[in-house]
Design an enzyme around this catalytic site. Structure first.
Site: not given
Ligand SMILES: *Cc1c(COP(=O)(O)O)cnc(C)c1O
Length: 435
Positions: A110-112
């Site tokens: 999810f860091k993208d």
């Protein structure tokens, strides 16, 4: 409309604009930037929207009111969110259970979302400047890869990633080191805490400040937090459409950035019910909610390594919303899950639902399984799937007894050559590497 101001959570620094808060990362008094008021949102106006960038624009525009980034918000979101965040039913249960899949971006976690949004925002703020920015990132695994991917080949910026030797998964390490060009990867002979300490020391070092213009891309930066709200908004509206009820979220948590975004979405009035935090055995937050005593500690390595945080920095932001422990307990609950249980849960859910979870997502699945049957039935639940299991194949595959399919974007990165430097955990060594 006048511009929305952002103030430090420690109240010891002047309020700034959103752009300034994004450029600075951390406030000069060491606090975290927060908007001085929460914008209001007309939830009914979202009924006809379906694409993630459109929904995100509706949810975020109030936060950008009066800022020089506002005219670019639509473009930033179209460029950053060019992959999906679907909320999919988990089949084979009588309950209304869903997974919010946040792993379809370039580095499969999810860091993208936050990293790409930050890169596109800084692109609009920085592209013309003569002195390139140096972004220092300490990473326990996923942040560094997402930030490197988002900033790779942008000419106005250099990314320096510090990661702990031997404490990230082999495929995470590949994603931290496969870039080259404007990305420098430093493998530190120490822990994640050492990496974080080195970044903080570099930030306050007077000699280094003369040579470099530093910024941060950890979730202390509000430019990473804001965009994460978008998928909770989209997901909660989708679940409400499908079930007629509010969705409750179980969120694998470490530094509490992802969880904070869910809290914001609920505070703005989107149909989010309960928010439950799933931690590994780094149990600072579950212990705090139980005892009322805030006791940060050193992090302990676990299978869900991206959640190995002993002193979650976004608690400082949560406290500005929920200043007393009583209020915090009303709004949030938190559970801790150990490594043996993570393994068992990966096996069980593969067997029963045919779902392959990464070790982080498995903590959320375990917390769900511990709810009473009444609670499970009371309203729809959503497990937040924070990373693709293919990133942690060396853990997941022996448990489920088969290979995990690798998404195409990840497969491409796995084929690239590695570039990194081995360093001792000292500021002197990091300073030399920056030359
Ligand atoms: C970063 C990360 C987490 C923890 O998120 P926070 O925002 O730090 O709480 C959970 N799962 C995965 C896969 C991560 O990369």
């Amino acid at each position: 409309m006048s511009a929305l101001a952002y103030a430090s959570s420690r109240n010891g620094a002047p309020a700034v604009s959103l752009s300034e808060a994004i450029e600075q990362g951390l406030a000069p008094d060491g606090g975290l930037y927060m908007p001085t008021t929460l914008p209001t949102v007309d939830v009914a106006a979202f009924a006809g929207l379906s694409s993630l960038p459109e929904i995100a624009r509706g949810a975020l525009r109030g936060f950008f009111e009066g800022d020089r980034l506002l005219p670019f918000l639509g473009d930033i979101l179209e460029a950053a969110f060019n992959f999906e965040a679907p909320t999919t039913p988990v089949l084979g249960t009588p309950d209304r259970l869903f997974a919010l899949e946040l792993y379809h971006g370039p580095t499969a976690a999810f860091k993208d979302f936050g990293a790409r949004f930050l890169a596109e925002s800084l692109q609009r703020l920085e592209a013309g400047t003569a002195r390139p920015l140096t972004i220092l990132v300490a990473t326990s695994g996923d942040t560094g890869g997402a930030v490197a991917a988002a900033f790779h080949l942008r000419r106005w910026v250099r990314v320096v990633v510090l990661y702990p030797k031997g404490l990230v998964s082999p495929r995470q390490e590949q994603q931290l080191t496969c870039w080259g060009d404007n990305v420098i990867s430093l493998r530190i002979d120490g822990s994640f805490d050492d990496c974080q300490r080195l970044v903080k020391e570099a930030f306050v070092d007077v000699k280094l400040a003369l040579k470099h213009r530093f910024s941060s891309a950890n979730s202390i930066n509000i430019g990473r937090l804001l965009p994460q709200m978008a998928y909770y908004v989209a997901s909660s509206l989708e679940v409400e459409r499908r079930t007629g009820a509010k969705a409750s979220y179980i969120i694998p948590a470490g530094n509490l950035g992802n969880a904070f975004a869910a809290v914001w979405a609920r505070t703005l009035g989107f149909p989010v019910g309960r928010i439950v935090l799933a931690h590994n055995i780094n149990r600072t937050v579950p212990d705090y909610l139980q005892s009322g005593d805030w006791q940060p500690r050193a992090s302990i390595p676990t299978l869900a390594s991206a959640m190995d945080v002993g002193n979650p920095s976004n608690m400082e932001r949560l406290r500005t919303l929920y200043p007393t422990i009583a209020l915090m307990r009303e709004q949030l609950s938190a559970v801790s899950v150990d490594d043996a249980t993570i393994r068992a849960r990966i096996g069980e859910d593969f067997m029963h639902y045919g779902r392959e979870w990464c070790p982080h997502t498995a903590t959320a699945a375990e917390v769900y399984s511990r709810l009473s049957p009444e609670e499970r039935r009371a309203h729809p639940w959503v497990l937040v799937a924070t990373a693709h299991p293919a990133k942690f194949n060396e853990i997941v595959e022996p448990i489920i007894g088969k290979p995990v399919d690798v998404p195409a974007s990840l497969a491409r990165l796995l084929r690239l050559p590695r570039h990194f430097m081995d360093l001792p955990p000292t500021l002197q060594a990091v300073a030399a590497a920056l030359e």
